[in-house]
Design a protein around this motif. Structure first.
Motif, mmCIF file in Angstrom:
data_model
loop_
_atom_site.group_PDB
_atom_site.id
_atom_site.type_symbol
_atom_site.label_atom_id
_atom_site.label_comp_id
_atom_site.label_asym_id
_atom_site.label_seq_id
_atom_site.Cartn_x
_atom_site.Cartn_y
_atom_site.Cartn_z
ATOM 1 N N ASN A 1 42.443 35.206 53.904
ATOM 2 C CA ASN A 1 41.987 36.526 54.356
ATOM 3 C C ASN A 1 43.095 37.542 54.088
ATOM 4 N N ARG B 1 37.321 30.130 50.084
ATOM 5 C CA ARG B 1 36.972 31.551 50.037
ATOM 6 C C ARG B 1 38.225 32.411 50.051
ATOM 7 N N ASN C 1 38.889 36.449 51.010
ATOM 8 C CA ASN C 1 38.331 37.705 51.514
ATOM 9 C C ASN C 1 39.347 38.821 51.367
ATOM 10 N N GLU D 1 39.850 42.821 52.535
ATOM 11 C CA GLU D 1 39.342 43.930 53.338
ATOM 12 C C GLU D 1 40.353 45.068 53.322
#
Length: 402
Positions: free
Chosen positions: A308, A338, A340, A342
């Protein structure tokens, strides 16, 4: 005397989409392979420890309608167990049952229909007697299982059954409870409880009279009471990032051993979730992220990784994903589930034009609008006059206080 191995919920087939590496062609998803590798490890442990009985706490399959391939592989594993003269009892969990009104069916019915000698499917409360120990096996049940109006009534029915099971056990035998129920005060970590309104939460004191209680259903190992000893054994495998710091165990019960209960750590595949915040002044985001990953103190060897990234500057450029992925794999990671990215939302600045707009409503206009909408024509003028007088008086009083 005989030794018994207690195994938590396997949840075969769980997390294949969120964590698994897709198989090529007809190959299995990597998560399924991981789970069956653990079952093979359990078989080898049972052989090395001269285990006579295995008890699984329930939720064999994660999906209530599991793929035929997974069912077939599990039956193959069961045959290996009994071929080595080990008996196995499978307690039915909530994931093993599909309810339609009063009717229930289960994928475990397929295993029962296979009629494998040495394999028992436990769908009702049963006490299993072995040399030196007896095990009261509790399959999953909830309020609907007893067709009553409240969870308290259901709990009282369940509690009322245990004294009868205890009465059947020789006083010289060790007395254990193994099952698939939630203990009052236990901490779920995922989707264990899928219908809290009908769930039965068992107080620890209801197991008084037994030497030890080990329940599945809740995925985190946790001791709920020491007298009587009551605990959740936890699930068989780490299945989401909320469990990344959990240690999964099996329990070997030996009534003749110096230690009656031995805990062996299961060789689960590690999960690693990394969160990186990129400061506003960083231009080369890729280098910053890679360096942050390399500075992580945890090992990435054979792990499944989720990354993340939070960009403090909304205008920061994206990372070079192939380079970041390569850096993670170079640290020994098995798979990246994954990545991510942001960004913080930039605050909306008010323009001078917006600042200068007066959004207040004139009192006289507001009174007239209210009167037009709510007061009949005969009384409207008197209402408007009276309302304006009240506004003047209030304004004068406010000015006087100032």
């Amino acid at each position: 005397m005989s030794k018994t191995l207690i195994v938590g919920d396997p949840h075969l087939g769980k997390s294949t989409i969120t964590l698994g590496k897709t198989g090529i062609g007809s190959s299995l998803n990597s998560r399924v392979i991981d789970q069956f590798n653990i079952l093979e490890w359990i078989l080898n442990t049972a052989l090395n420890e001269n285990i006579s009985n295995i008890i699984i706490t329930g939720d064999i399959f994660d999906d209530r309608r599991p793929p035929s391939t997974i069912i077939s592989l599990f039956i193959i594993w069961l045959n290996k167990i009994v071929d080595n003269d080990i008996n196995i009892s499978i307690i039915m969990g909530n994931h093993d049952s599909i309810r339609s009104g009063a009717f229930q069916m289960s994928a475990l019915d397929i295993i029962a229909a296979a009629d494998i000698e040495g394999v028992s499917i436990i769908k009702s409360i049963t006490t299993l007697h072995t040399l030196g120990a007896s095990f009261t096996l509790l399959p999953f049940s909830d309020r609907r299982s007893y067709d009553v109006n409240s969870n308290v009534e259901a709990l009282n029915i369940l509690k009322g059954k245990l004294p009868y099971e205890l009465a059947e056990i020789d006083n010289k035998s060790a007395k254990l409870v193994i099952g698939h129920l939630a203990i009052e005060g236990s901490l779920p970590v995922g989707d264990e409880i899928d219908d809290a309104t009908n769930e039965i939460f068992c107080p620890s004191e209801m197991f008084k009279g037994y030497d030890a209680t080990f329940l599945g259903h809740i995925h985190k190992y946790q001791i709920m009471s020491k007298t009587p000893f009551v605990s959740h054994i936890g699930s068989m495998d780490i299945s989401d990032y909320g469990e990344q710091d959990h240690t999964k165990v099996i329990i070997i019960f030996d009534p003749d051993g110096k230690e009656h209960y031995r805990y062996l750590e299961i060789p689960t595949r590690p999960l690693r979730q990394i969160s990186i915040t990129v400061p506003e002044n960083i231009i080369d985001t890729t280098s910053y992220v890679i360096k942050s990953i390399q500075n992580e103190k945890r090992s990435f060897v054979k792990s499944i990784v989720k990354l993340n990234i939070l960009m403090e500057n909304p205008n920061t450029v994206n990372i070079d994903r192939p380079l970041v992925e390569k850096s993670i794999l170079n640290l020994g990671a098995f798979h990246i589930s994954r990545i991510n990215e942001e960004r913080r939302v930039a605050p909306i600045k008010k323009s001078a034009a917006i600042e200068s707009i007066d959004n207040t409503v004139n009192e006289n206009t507001a009174i007239k609008m209210f009167a037009d909408a709510n007061i009949d024509d005969e009384n409207k003028d008197n209402f408007i006059a009276l309302a304006n007088e009240i506004v003047k008086e209030c304004s004068s009083s406010a000015e006087g206080k100032i």
